[in-house]
Write a protein that holds these residues in place. Structure first.
Motif, PDB file in Angstrom:
ATOM      1  N   PHE A 105      13.816  74.359  62.465  1.00  0.00           N
ATOM      2  CA  PHE A 105      14.558  73.705  61.377  1.00  0.00           C
ATOM      3  C   PHE A 105      14.121  74.186  59.990  1.00  0.00           C
ATOM      4  O   PHE A 105      14.953  74.375  59.107  1.00  0.00           O
ATOM      5  N   ARG A 106      12.817  74.385  59.820  1.00  0.00           N
ATOM      6  CA  ARG A 106      12.347  74.786  58.484  1.00  0.00           C
ATOM      7  C   ARG A 106      12.890  76.180  58.095  1.00  0.00           C
ATOM      8  O   ARG A 106      13.509  76.310  57.042  1.00  0.00           O
ATOM      9  N   PRO A 107      12.676  77.222  58.950  1.00  0.00           N
ATOM     10  CA  PRO A 107      13.251  78.529  58.568  1.00  0.00           C
ATOM     11  C   PRO A 107      14.772  78.518  58.418  1.00  0.00           C
ATOM     12  O   PRO A 107      15.330  79.293  57.640  1.00  0.00           O
ATOM     13  N   LEU A 108      15.428  77.632  59.156  1.00  0.00           N
ATOM     14  CA  LEU A 108      16.890  77.543  59.035  1.00  0.00           C
ATOM     15  C   LEU A 108      17.304  76.751  57.785  1.00  0.00           C
ATOM     16  O   LEU A 108      18.454  76.808  57.370  1.00  0.00           O
ATOM     17  N   GLY A 109      16.357  76.022  57.232  1.00  0.00           N
ATOM     18  CA  GLY A 109      16.694  75.146  56.096  1.00  0.00           C
ATOM     19  C   GLY A 109      17.658  74.063  56.550  1.00  0.00           C
ATOM     20  O   GLY A 109      18.599  73.710  55.834  1.00  0.00           O
ATOM     21  N   ALA A 110      17.425  73.546  57.761  1.00  0.00           N
ATOM     22  CA  ALA A 110      18.379  72.607  58.369  1.00  0.00           C
ATOM     23  C   ALA A 110      18.210  71.188  57.836  1.00  0.00           C
ATOM     24  O   ALA A 110      17.098  70.756  57.537  1.00  0.00           O
ATOM     25  N   HIS A 111      19.319  70.506  57.721  1.00  0.00           N
ATOM     26  CA  HIS A 111      19.327  69.076  57.405  1.00  0.00           C
ATOM     27  C   HIS A 111      20.674  68.514  57.841  1.00  0.00           C
ATOM     28  O   HIS A 111      21.633  69.263  58.059  1.00  0.00           O
ATOM     29  N   TYR A 112      20.737  67.193  57.989  1.00  0.00           N
ATOM     30  CA  TYR A 112      21.994  66.566  58.406  1.00  0.00           C
ATOM     31  C   TYR A 112      23.102  66.841  57.384  1.00  0.00           C
ATOM     32  O   TYR A 112      22.844  66.950  56.185  1.00  0.00           O
ATOM     33  N   ARG A 113      24.326  66.933  57.874  1.00  0.00           N
ATOM     34  CA  ARG A 113      25.474  67.116  56.969  1.00  0.00           C
ATOM     35  C   ARG A 113      25.992  65.791  56.443  1.00  0.00           C
ATOM     36  O   ARG A 113      26.587  65.741  55.373  1.00  0.00           O
ATOM     37  N   ILE A 114      25.808  64.711  57.240  1.00  0.00           N
ATOM     38  CA  ILE A 114      26.386  63.429  56.805  1.00  0.00           C
ATOM     39  C   ILE A 114      25.669  62.956  55.538  1.00  0.00           C
ATOM     40  O   ILE A 114      24.439  63.025  55.453  1.00  0.00           O
ATOM     41  N   PRO A 115      26.443  62.506  54.538  1.00  0.00           N
ATOM     42  CA  PRO A 115      25.872  62.155  53.234  1.00  0.00           C
ATOM     43  C   PRO A 115      24.697  61.175  53.329  1.00  0.00           C
ATOM     44  O   PRO A 115      23.716  61.319  52.615  1.00  0.00           O
ATOM     45  N   ALA A 116      24.781  60.208  54.245  1.00  0.00           N
ATOM     46  CA  ALA A 116      23.735  59.187  54.329  1.00  0.00           C
ATOM     47  C   ALA A 116      22.388  59.751  54.779  1.00  0.00           C
ATOM     48  O   ALA A 116      21.354  59.125  54.568  1.00  0.00           O
ATOM     49  N   ARG A 117      22.400  60.940  55.402  1.00  0.00           N
ATOM     50  CA  ARG A 117      21.129  61.479  55.943  1.00  0.00           C
ATOM     51  C   ARG A 117      20.881  62.919  55.486  1.00  0.00           C
ATOM     52  O   ARG A 117      20.204  63.684  56.170  1.00  0.00           O
ATOM     53  N   GLN A 118      21.440  63.302  54.346  1.00  0.00           N
ATOM     54  CA  GLN A 118      21.368  64.710  53.929  1.00  0.00           C
ATOM     55  C   GLN A 118      19.962  65.254  53.696  1.00  0.00           C
ATOM     56  O   GLN A 118      19.765  66.461  53.667  1.00  0.00           O
ATOM     57  N   THR A 119      19.009  64.363  53.494  1.00  0.00           N
ATOM     58  CA  THR A 119      17.647  64.846  53.271  1.00  0.00           C
ATOM     59  C   THR A 119      16.830  64.812  54.564  1.00  0.00           C
ATOM     60  O   THR A 119      15.655  65.139  54.572  1.00  0.00           O
ATOM     61  N   GLU A 120      17.483  64.429  55.658  1.00  0.00           N
ATOM     62  CA  GLU A 120      16.746  64.239  56.915  1.00  0.00           C
ATOM     63  C   GLU A 120      17.076  65.317  57.945  1.00  0.00           C
ATOM     64  O   GLU A 120      18.133  65.945  57.893  1.00  0.00           O
ATOM     65  N   ILE A 121      16.150  65.463  58.884  1.00  0.00           N
ATOM     66  CA  ILE A 121      16.404  66.300  60.057  1.00  0.00           C
ATOM     67  C   ILE A 121      16.266  65.408  61.295  1.00  0.00           C
ATOM     68  O   ILE A 121      15.600  64.381  61.237  1.00  0.00           O
ATOM     69  N   PRO A 122      16.876  65.791  62.412  1.00  0.00           N
ATOM     70  CA  PRO A 122      16.751  64.942  63.601  1.00  0.00           C
ATOM     71  C   PRO A 122      15.312  64.938  64.111  1.00  0.00           C
ATOM     72  O   PRO A 122      14.640  65.969  64.076  1.00  0.00           O
ATOM     73  N   GLY A 123      14.883  63.786  64.593  1.00  0.00           N
ATOM     74  CA  GLY A 123      13.563  63.696  65.207  1.00  0.00           C
ATOM     75  C   GLY A 123      13.635  64.115  66.664  1.00  0.00           C
ATOM     76  O   GLY A 123      14.724  64.263  67.220  1.00  0.00           O
ATOM     77  N   LEU A 124      12.490  64.287  67.289  1.00  0.00           N
ATOM     78  CA  LEU A 124      12.447  64.739  68.684  1.00  0.00           C
ATOM     79  C   LEU A 124      13.162  63.761  69.620  1.00  0.00           C
ATOM     80  O   LEU A 124      13.867  64.185  70.535  1.00  0.00           O
ATOM     81  N   SER A 125      12.992  62.458  69.360  1.00  0.00           N
ATOM     82  CA  SER A 125      13.626  61.481  70.251  1.00  0.00           C
ATOM     83  C   SER A 125      15.152  61.535  70.106  1.00  0.00           C
ATOM     84  O   SER A 125      15.885  61.332  71.075  1.00  0.00           O
ATOM     85  N   GLU A 126      15.627  61.827  68.889  1.00  0.00           N
ATOM     86  CA  GLU A 126      17.082  61.934  68.686  1.00  0.00           C
ATOM     87  C   GLU A 126      17.622  63.181  69.402  1.00  0.00           C
ATOM     88  O   GLU A 126      18.688  63.151  70.014  1.00  0.00           O
ATOM     89  N   LEU A 127      16.860  64.265  69.310  1.00  0.00           N
ATOM     90  CA  LEU A 127      17.295  65.506  69.961  1.00  0.00           C
ATOM     91  C   LEU A 127      17.295  65.365  71.488  1.00  0.00           C
ATOM     92  O   LEU A 127      17.980  66.108  72.182  1.00  0.00           O
TER      93      LEU A 127
END
Lengths: 65, 167
Positions: B60-82
């Motif tokens: 996620f870090r090298p990809l610069g990944a984060h959620y697209r939905i506005p409510a979670r744009q600063t977040e990434i999925p946690g292991l339990s969510e994945l």
């Protein structure tokens, strides 16, 4: 190969091309499918990326106006 | 939201570099099989095996990944969510990436693996891609209008491919 032979070969090939349907009954462009199938998967991915990028550029250019 | 330059190849390279097990599905999969369609996101079904989830999370870090939905744009999925069968719609520096725990009628990585093929999509880059037949079946199962719309093209690609393999 003589000119006559060339003409004969072209004449044989042309009717097939002329009668090849360009679209399926449900309207799908078969010429695009034929073109895509002539490419390797890597080339198809490049085509997609180029297409998406040019659409992005068009959208961005529109937004500038 | 930033405007990333779409580069599916870089997303795939990054996932492979992190040894993530995944299967490409959706529009990019359709294009790789020869469908003349546009795809504005990269859909992958990831393996939900514990080690794989960690490797995925590390990418996620090298990809610069984060959620697209506005409510979670600063977040990434946690292991339990994945680890769930849910869908995680992310934005990366190389464009949108959808991580799918399962698709269609609960098809997850383990089920899809038998219905996938390896494809070379770049220099030295081989990825696993759902078969065209699997993609068609999944879209047929889905009741979504957007999936139904792609079916005529996918079916014609399948027909044209079988014609050319007759020779």
């Amino acid at each position: 190969m003589t000119e006559t032979n060339l003409q004969t070969r072209d004449a044989d090939a042309e009717p097939q091309l002329a009668h090849a349907p360009t679209h399926s009954a449900d309207g799908v462009d078969l010429t695009l499918i034929g073109w895509m199938l002539s490419l390797t998967p890597a080339e198809r991915l490049q085509v997609l990326q180029q297409a998406v990028r040019s659409l992005q550029r068009l959208r961005n250019d529109q937004a500038d106006y | 939201m930033t405007k990333p330059t779409i580069n599916y190849l870089e997303i795939l390279k990054t996932l492979r570099r992190h040894k993530v097990d995944f299967i490409v599905v959706g529009g990019v999969c359709a294009v790789l099989h020869g469908a003349p369609l546009a795809a504005f996101d990269l859909d992958v079904v990831h393996s939900r095996e514990t080690g794989n989830l960690t490797r995925l999370w590390m990418s996620f870090r090298p990809l610069g990944a984060h959620y697209r939905i506005p409510a979670r744009q600063t977040e990434i999925p946690g292991l339990s969510e994945l680890a769930s069968t849910g869908h995680h719609l992310l934005m990366t520096r190389f464009g949108p990436l959808d991580l799918l725990g399962a698709i269609g009628k609960g098809r997850d990585y383990d089920q899809l693996r038998n219905e996938s093929v390896e494809m070379q999509v770049g220099t030295g880059l081989v990825v696993r891609v759902a078969t065209l037949e699997c993609l068609i079946k999944t879209k047929e199962e889905s009741g979504l209008e957007i999936d139904q719309a792609a079916l005529p093209v996918l079916r014609r690609v399948s027909e044209e491919k079988s014609k050319s393999s007759d020779f």
